[in-house]
Design a protein around this motif. Structure first.
Motif, PDB file in Angstrom:
ATOM      1  N   ILE A   1      10.088 -23.583   8.324  1.00  0.00           N
ATOM      2  CA  ILE A   1       9.523 -23.235   7.020  1.00  0.00           C
ATOM      3  C   ILE A   1       9.014 -24.480   6.307  1.00  0.00           C
ATOM      4  CG2 ILE A   1      10.094 -22.380   4.729  1.00  0.00           C
ATOM      5  CD1 ILE A   1      11.824 -20.292   5.974  1.00  0.00           C
ATOM      6  N   SER A   2       9.790 -25.561   6.357  1.00  0.00           N
ATOM      7  CA  SER A   2       9.362 -26.808   5.729  1.00  0.00           C
ATOM      8  C   SER A   2       8.068 -27.315   6.363  1.00  0.00           C
ATOM      9  CB  SER A   2      10.464 -27.862   5.868  1.00  0.00           C
ATOM     10  OG  SER A   2      10.057 -29.090   5.309  1.00  0.00           O
ATOM     11  N   THR A   3       7.974 -27.205   7.677  1.00  0.00           N
ATOM     12  CA  THR A   3       6.751 -27.612   8.376  1.00  0.00           C
ATOM     13  C   THR A   3       5.573 -26.737   7.967  1.00  0.00           C
ATOM     14  OG1 THR A   3       7.986 -28.446  10.282  1.00  0.00           O
ATOM     15  CG2 THR A   3       5.687 -27.857  10.644  1.00  0.00           C
ATOM     16  N   ALA A   4       5.809 -25.426   7.870  1.00  0.00           N
ATOM     17  CA  ALA A   4       4.736 -24.507   7.493  1.00  0.00           C
ATOM     18  C   ALA A   4       4.225 -24.790   6.085  1.00  0.00           C
ATOM     19  CB  ALA A   4       5.240 -23.066   7.588  1.00  0.00           C
ATOM     20  N   ILE A   5       5.138 -25.056   5.156  1.00  0.00           N
ATOM     21  CA  ILE A   5       4.732 -25.327   3.777  1.00  0.00           C
ATOM     22  C   ILE A   5       3.908 -26.605   3.694  1.00  0.00           C
ATOM     23  CG2 ILE A   5       5.603 -25.936   1.487  1.00  0.00           C
ATOM     24  CD1 ILE A   5       7.938 -24.029   2.003  1.00  0.00           C
ATOM     25  N   ARG A   6       4.300 -27.625   4.445  1.00  0.00           N
ATOM     26  CA  ARG A   6       3.560 -28.887   4.421  1.00  0.00           C
ATOM     27  C   ARG A   6       2.194 -28.769   5.095  1.00  0.00           C
ATOM     28  NH1 ARG A   6       8.902 -30.490   4.148  1.00  0.00           N
ATOM     29  NH2 ARG A   6       9.301 -32.357   2.862  1.00  0.00           N
ATOM     30  N   SER A   7       2.000 -27.697   5.882  1.00  0.00           N
ATOM     31  CA  SER A   7       0.699 -27.467   6.524  1.00  0.00           C
ATOM     32  C   SER A   7      -0.230 -26.645   5.649  1.00  0.00           C
ATOM     33  CB  SER A   7       0.889 -26.753   7.869  1.00  0.00           C
ATOM     34  OG  SER A   7       1.703 -27.505   8.738  1.00  0.00           O
ATOM     35  N   CYS A   8       0.260 -26.163   4.496  1.00  0.00           N
ATOM     36  CA  CYS A   8      -0.531 -25.280   3.640  1.00  0.00           C
ATOM     37  C   CYS A   8      -1.862 -25.867   3.178  1.00  0.00           C
ATOM     38  CB  CYS A   8       0.296 -24.841   2.431  1.00  0.00           C
ATOM     39  SG  CYS A   8       1.514 -23.555   2.814  1.00  0.00           S
ATOM     40  N   PRO A   9      -1.945 -27.187   2.902  1.00  0.00           N
ATOM     41  CA  PRO A   9      -3.257 -27.704   2.471  1.00  0.00           C
ATOM     42  C   PRO A   9      -4.388 -27.379   3.427  1.00  0.00           C
ATOM     43  CG  PRO A   9      -1.570 -29.355   2.111  1.00  0.00           C
ATOM     44  CD  PRO A   9      -0.907 -28.221   2.846  1.00  0.00           C
ATOM     45  N   ILE A  10      -4.072 -27.294   4.729  1.00  0.00           N
ATOM     46  CA  ILE A  10      -5.111 -26.972   5.706  1.00  0.00           C
ATOM     47  C   ILE A  10      -5.700 -25.604   5.419  1.00  0.00           C
ATOM     48  CG2 ILE A  10      -5.542 -26.503   8.152  1.00  0.00           C
ATOM     49  CD1 ILE A  10      -3.574 -28.639   8.871  1.00  0.00           C
ATOM     50  N   GLY A  11      -4.843 -24.619   5.153  1.00  0.00           N
ATOM     51  CA  GLY A  11      -5.324 -23.265   4.913  1.00  0.00           C
ATOM     52  C   GLY A  11      -5.934 -23.083   3.539  1.00  0.00           C
ATOM     53  N   VAL A  12      -5.301 -23.658   2.509  1.00  0.00           N
ATOM     54  CA  VAL A  12      -5.763 -23.464   1.131  1.00  0.00           C
ATOM     55  C   VAL A  12      -7.153 -24.065   0.927  1.00  0.00           C
ATOM     56  CG1 VAL A  12      -5.315 -24.030  -1.277  1.00  0.00           C
ATOM     57  CG2 VAL A  12      -3.425 -23.330   0.211  1.00  0.00           C
ATOM     58  N   LEU A  13      -7.328 -25.315   1.343  1.00  0.00           N
ATOM     59  CA  LEU A  13      -8.631 -25.965   1.163  1.00  0.00           C
ATOM     60  C   LEU A  13      -9.705 -25.316   2.023  1.00  0.00           C
ATOM     61  CD1 LEU A  13      -9.342 -28.387  -0.691  1.00  0.00           C
ATOM     62  CD2 LEU A  13      -6.891 -28.048  -0.343  1.00  0.00           C
ATOM     63  N   ALA A  14      -9.328 -24.891   3.241  1.00  0.00           N
ATOM     64  CA  ALA A  14     -10.312 -24.235   4.104  1.00  0.00           C
ATOM     65  C   ALA A  14     -10.803 -22.938   3.476  1.00  0.00           C
ATOM     66  CB  ALA A  14      -9.691 -23.965   5.477  1.00  0.00           C
ATOM     67  N   PHE A  15      -9.895 -22.166   2.899  1.00  0.00           N
ATOM     68  CA  PHE A  15     -10.295 -20.904   2.268  1.00  0.00           C
ATOM     69  C   PHE A  15     -11.156 -21.173   1.034  1.00  0.00           C
ATOM     70  CE2 PHE A  15      -9.380 -17.146  -0.471  1.00  0.00           C
ATOM     71  CZ  PHE A  15     -10.000 -16.200   0.335  1.00  0.00           C
ATOM     72  N   ALA A  16     -10.809 -22.190   0.250  1.00  0.00           N
ATOM     73  CA  ALA A  16     -11.604 -22.518  -0.933  1.00  0.00           C
ATOM     74  C   ALA A  16     -13.036 -22.882  -0.548  1.00  0.00           C
ATOM     75  CB  ALA A  16     -10.942 -23.660  -1.700  1.00  0.00           C
TER      76      ALA A  16
ATOM     77  N   PHE B   1      -5.125 -34.325   5.042  1.00  0.00           N
ATOM     78  CA  PHE B   1      -5.215 -32.883   5.308  1.00  0.00           C
ATOM     79  C   PHE B   1      -6.221 -32.229   4.381  1.00  0.00           C
ATOM     80  CE2 PHE B   1      -1.105 -31.410   7.631  1.00  0.00           C
ATOM     81  CZ  PHE B   1      -1.388 -32.287   8.658  1.00  0.00           C
ATOM     82  N   SER B   2      -6.177 -32.602   3.100  1.00  0.00           N
ATOM     83  CA  SER B   2      -7.071 -31.980   2.118  1.00  0.00           C
ATOM     84  C   SER B   2      -8.527 -32.317   2.409  1.00  0.00           C
ATOM     85  CB  SER B   2      -6.684 -32.444   0.714  1.00  0.00           C
ATOM     86  OG  SER B   2      -5.342 -32.104   0.412  1.00  0.00           O
ATOM     87  N   LEU B   3      -8.813 -33.596   2.623  1.00  0.00           N
ATOM     88  CA  LEU B   3     -10.189 -33.999   2.921  1.00  0.00           C
ATOM     89  C   LEU B   3     -10.684 -33.407   4.235  1.00  0.00           C
ATOM     90  CD1 LEU B   3     -10.203 -37.796   1.954  1.00  0.00           C
ATOM     91  CD2 LEU B   3     -11.475 -35.972   0.830  1.00  0.00           C
ATOM     92  N   GLY B   4      -9.857 -33.504   5.262  1.00  0.00           N
ATOM     93  CA  GLY B   4     -10.266 -33.038   6.576  1.00  0.00           C
ATOM     94  C   GLY B   4     -10.471 -31.543   6.623  1.00  0.00           C
TER      95      GLY B   4
END
Length: 518
Positions: A329-344, A393-396
């Motif tokens: 779960i901790s790993t998944a939460i730290r990976s969230c920027p990949i999904g959030v920024l991609a969707f935006a 993660f956010s930029l990429g």
């Protein structure tokens, strides 16, 4: 330059007459198509968290657990083209509903399985079912939104839902594994498929679902599928993906890798030769396709998004769980920027009507270059997450999503309407090729760098050779315990192999000199 308008020799998807549908109905249809895209991404990412539990409950070995994931990707990639042809020749609504229905039923059945061979087989069939949904969903989408501006926005949102599916898969999969059972990873997909199927049965209008091809009957339509060409390319793709995914594990010089790789290359050449021998209107991918305005360049750009996403995701989930010992779960939460920024970034589709897609795609790739450089320079310690990994993660993710979204939009603008399903299959096939190549590159580079470390007896020079695999070797804050010296340790991530750690005999510390994948 990639112009916002098309110059292809046939009427394009943007040239189709507008369908008289209310905005509310169009949005409901878009949500249904996006759910199918989301489920396809969810299917893979959610299962990653469940792999350790599957290994324990079913007695699955590490190599077998890798096939639980790979079986889906293998069949999904290989059957995209035949799915695209079916969407172009037959009723698109039936193809979409059939694919989603099969995916739901197979997922429910997989939730009850306790045998490792059966689960691998079901995962392979789930890949075929998912392959039926993507080209048909894209065909329905572009016919639902014939206006170029609306179509660009819809295509962007559709693509962004793949990133959301990856993110939700990580989080929801980890929650199911930790607080319920891995069976719910499969049952959840079946539960979501049910309302999608029921909704689409009633809300997809006939004028959106009809094929663009000339109306035909019986055996003539089967001939339009180009079954010989599709069969040749499908087998070639299966062999190619099998070879590149096995190369980093078995070694690129082994017969089990070289033979299928060479055969796949020869069969691909045979496919393109075959396409020149049959009438253009019967060919699965007519040779002229590659000469549509910027089509070949856009195909090349489509290789990059999933390659970057998967490479970064595989490396960091392995680093965080296996080296830092962070929870799923901790790993998944730290990976969230990949999904959030991609969707935006998926909502930037309308920018293609203001700026040339060429400059938008180049901007995205520049952001990716900056992000990858940051990850190569640091991030191998837990305390570097916020200072290095999060901004990278956010930029990429923002950059690669810009590339994905506007490549998707531009490739549909360059293609004729009669090839909507096939173009969707080609685009998503390119994404999967990039994924397979990226995973193979990560495994191979990691092994090579590890061997260089052992040979030269230091890590400083060797670490500079790769921006992909630094993490496993620079995590000084989380060394392997002394009890594991010289022993094999098993990764939780099935895409990477077990590793052997080598230590300096003159050093009393616990830090390994190098770790080499076995």
């Amino acid at each position: 330059m990639l112009p916002p308008a098309t110059h292809s020799p046939a009427p394009t998807l943007a040239d189709e007459p507008a369908n008289q549908l209310s905005l509310a109905r169009k949005l409901v249809l878009l949500s249904m198509f996006c759910l199918a895209q989301l489920l396809d991404a969810f299917n893979n990412s959610a299962l990653i968290s469940a792999i350790p539990v599957l290994e324990e409950s079913m007695g699955i070995t590490e190599s077998q657990s890798a096939w639980v994931l790979s079986a889906f990707q293998l069949t999904f990639s290989s059957f995209l083209l035949i799915s695209g042809r079916i969407s172009d020749v037959y009723n698109t609504k039936n193809a979409f509903i059939g694919g989603v229905s099969a995916l739901g039923l197979l997922s429910v059945g997989a939730g009850f399985v306790t045998d490792k061979i059966t689960i691998i087989i079901l995962r392979a069939f789930m890949g075929i079912a998912s392959a039926m949904t993507i080209p048909s969903a894209l065909t329905l989408l572009v016919h639902t939104f014939p206006d170029p501006l609306q179509q660009a926005r819809a295509l962007g949102i559709f693509g962004g839902c793949g990133a959301v599916g990856n993110m939700l898969g990580l989080v929801i999969g980890a929650m199911f594994v930790q607080w319920a059972s891995f069976h719910w990873v499969f049952w959840f997909v079946g539960l979501v498929c049910a309302p999608v199927v029921l909704g689409c049965l009633f809300i997809i209008p006939p004028e959106v679902a009809k094929s663009v091809a000339e109306p035909d009957r019986g055996i003539t339509k089967w001939k339009s599928l180009d079954l010989i060409g599709v069969a040749i390319l499908t087998v070639a793709l299966i062999l190619f993906i099998f070879a590149v995914t096995s190369g980093s594990a078995d070694g690129w010089a082994t017969a089990s890798v070289l033979v299928p790789l060479i055969i796949s290359i020869l069969m691909t050449a045979g496919f393109f030769y075959w396409e020149t021998l049959i009438p253009i209107d019967k060919a699965a991918i007519p040779p002229r396709t590659w000469f549509y305005n910027n089509f070949s360049v856009l195909f090349g750009a489509a290789l990059l998004p999933v390659l970057w996403w998967n490479a970064v995701f595989i490396i960091f989930t392995t680093l965080w769980q296996d080296i830092f010992h962070w929870s799923a779960i901790s790993t998944a939460i730290r990976s969230c920027p990949i999904g959030v920024l991609a969707f935006a970034m998926s909502f930037t589709g309308s920018l293609s009507r203001v700026f040339s897609p060429k400059w938008i795609i180049l901007t995205g790739l520049s952001l990716v270059a900056v992000a990858t450089t940051l990850l190569a320079l640091g991030g191998g310690k837990p305390e570097q997450y916020w200072s290095i990994v999060f901004p990278a993660f956010s930029l990429g993710s923002a950059g690669i999503s810009l590339t994905y979204t506007h490549t998707n939009i531009a490739i549909f603008q360059a293609a004729p309407a009669s090839m909507a399903g096939t173009v969707g299959a080609i685009f998503h096939g390119a994404l999967q090729f990039g994924s397979a190549i990226g995973l193979a590159a990560v495994g191979s580079i990691e092994t090579s760098v590890g061997l260089l470390m052992v040979i030269h007896g230091n890590t400083t020079d060797a670490q500079r050779l790769s921006g992909f695999c630094w993490g496993s070797y620079r995590s000084n804050s989380s060394p392997f315990p002394a009890s594991t010296r010289g022993k094999r340790t098993t990764n939780r991530n099935p895409n990477l192999r077990p590793q052997q750690c080598h230590y300096n005999d003159d050093d009393d510390g616990d830090e390994p000199l190098a770790c080499v994948r076995l």
